[in-house]
Enzyme design. Structure first.
Site, PDB file in Angstrom:
ATOM      1  CD  GLU A   3      -8.912  -2.879  -0.648  1.00  0.00           C
ATOM      2  OE1 GLU A   3      -9.389  -3.002   0.496  1.00  0.00           O
ATOM      3  OE2 GLU A   3      -8.138  -3.711  -1.144  1.00  0.00           O
ATOM      4  CG  ASP A  46      -1.675  -1.263   1.470  1.00  0.00           C
ATOM      5  OD1 ASP A  46      -2.105  -1.872   0.480  1.00  0.00           O
ATOM      6  OD2 ASP A  46      -1.842  -1.652   2.647  1.00  0.00           O
TER       7      ASP A  46
HETATM    8  O1  FUB Z   1      -3.068  -3.593   3.653  1.00  0.00           O
HETATM    9  C1  FUB Z   1      -4.348  -3.900   4.156  1.00  0.00           C
HETATM   10  C2  FUB Z   1      -5.392  -3.599   3.159  1.00  0.00           C
HETATM   11  O2  FUB Z   1      -5.167  -4.357   1.986  1.00  0.00           O
HETATM   12  C3  FUB Z   1      -5.391  -2.180   2.667  1.00  0.00           C
HETATM   13  O3  FUB Z   1      -5.924  -1.265   3.571  1.00  0.00           O
HETATM   14  C4  FUB Z   1      -6.146  -2.359   1.407  1.00  0.00           C
HETATM   15  O4  FUB Z   1      -6.122  -1.269   0.550  1.00  0.00           O
HETATM   16  C5  FUB Z   1      -5.502  -3.585   0.840  1.00  0.00           C
HETATM   17  O5  FUB Z   1      -4.319  -3.291   0.147  1.00  0.00           O
END
Ligand code: FUB
Length: 340
Positions: free
Chosen positions: A239, A32
């Site tokens: 997301e 991320d």
């Molecule tokens: O790294 C945990 C979660 O996985 C993140 O918050 C999301 O965007 C996904 O990458």
């Protein structure tokens, strides 16, 4: 579960694919990556993936991260510096676990780290921590930012110096448990044919520690101006929102989650509506995909992650970077992470 099935396919794929980019660091797992240029260098604010005993599930229990490290790069291709632990969950009064995707911003010579974590009621909220240096260490505010919820904060600084917080993620990110900023306490997904759940955004207050307004749901439309629908899983928001500005246009990019792409939509305001335009990054090894886009010394870059270093383990990811091309018509050339 679906998560395990996709993970297994990816391990098979990994053996036959040649990565177009190497992990930026190999001494730990990082994911991320949110990149910014501060003090003339690229600073990267990733999640710190760790091995753990939690099951792989749709709640994201296997993403059991506990702290953040900050990294910097002086020149593209030069050594990536690990500045060590910048913030640990044990030093955050309101947060219990799952330190997921963070971001950072600068204002008036101070640096602000924005991060999601589960509070002691199991609800994801967004917190902020402050430092005098982009590398930290950061001191967390005692409470989560009032009015925030869900995951994946991204802060965009406009040309006039105004900062905006974008955030949200469905499934394990819990965005489906909120409606009109009210907590429903249970999942409430819209039906096929209805508008998909969209990320939230709000201007930040002058002190960077609060929202200056109630969060708004961003409208993401197709070419005809119709909201992107629930069943349009190749294009709907899942997301990881990120906003950058190129030649006066605001670009909102995000992960499509279960279809594993980074896509983008554009607007002429930071509030949207944003019109869907296309793909930024084709699927990577691993279930998740999450990115940032930044300009450094006249060239734009995509920061992203994949699971090639861990051999396809979805909760053990590695950050990478790739040049990104805006074309004369404003489109972005889709990035291919691998060659067959
Ligand atoms: O790294 C945990 C979660 O996985 C993140 O918050 C999301 O965007 C996904 O990458």
């Amino acid at each position: 579960s679906d998560a395990e099935r996709v993970q297994a396919l990816d391990i098979e794929r990994a053996e036959n694919l040649l990565s177009n980019a190497e992990p930026l660091v190999t001494h730990m797992y990082t994911a991320d990556p949110s990149a910014h240029v501060f003090k003339g260098k690229i600073y990267i604010y990733p999640s710190h993936d760790v091995e753990n005993e939690h099951p792989t599930d749709d709640e994201g229990s296997h993403f059991a991260m506990e702290d953040y490290h900050v990294f910097s790069i002086e020149k593209v291709g030069s050594k990536v510096i690990d500045h060590g632990i910048a913030l640990h969950v044990k030093d955050i009064a309101w947060a219990e676990k799952q330190m997921w995707a963070p971001d950072a911003a600068e204002k008036g010579g101070k640096y602000y780290l924005y991060f999601p974590a589960r509070d002691y009621d199991g609800i994801f909220r967004i917190g902020v921590a402050v430092s005098d240096e982009p590398s930290g260490p950061f001191i967390a505010e005692p409470n989560a930012i009032k009015g925030t919820y869900s995951i994946d904060p991204a802060v965009f600084c406009d040309d006039d110096g105004k900062h905006y917080l974008y955030y949200g993620g469905i499934w394990g990110g819990q965005l489906q448990q909120w409606k009109g900023n009210e907590y429903l306490g249970k999942d409430n997904y819209p039906q096929n044919g209805q508008a998909a759940i969209a990320p939230r955004m709000a201007a930040l207050s002058n002190n960077m520690l609060e929202l200056a307004e109630d969060p708004k749901e961003i409208l993401i439309t197709d070419e005809q101006g119709e909201p992107i629908k629930v069943e349009d899983t190749e294009r709907r928001f899942f997301e990881g929102p990120w906003v950058h500005k190129y030649e006066g246009t605001y670009y909102l990019s995000y992960s499509t989650g279960d279809t594993h792409k980074i896509v983008y939509a554009t607007s002429n305001t930071p509030y949207g509506p944003f019109k869907y335009k296309g793909v930024v990054l084709n699927p990577v090894l691993g279930w998740t995909t999450h990115h940032s886009i930044v300009e450094f010394q006249g060239q734009w870059y995509l920061f992203y992650h994949d699971c090639s270093l861990s051999g396809g383990l979805t909760h053990l990811r590695s950050m990478k970077m790739s040049p990104l091309q805006h074309n004369a018509d404003g489109s972005i050339t889709p990035i291919e992470p691998y060659q067959e």
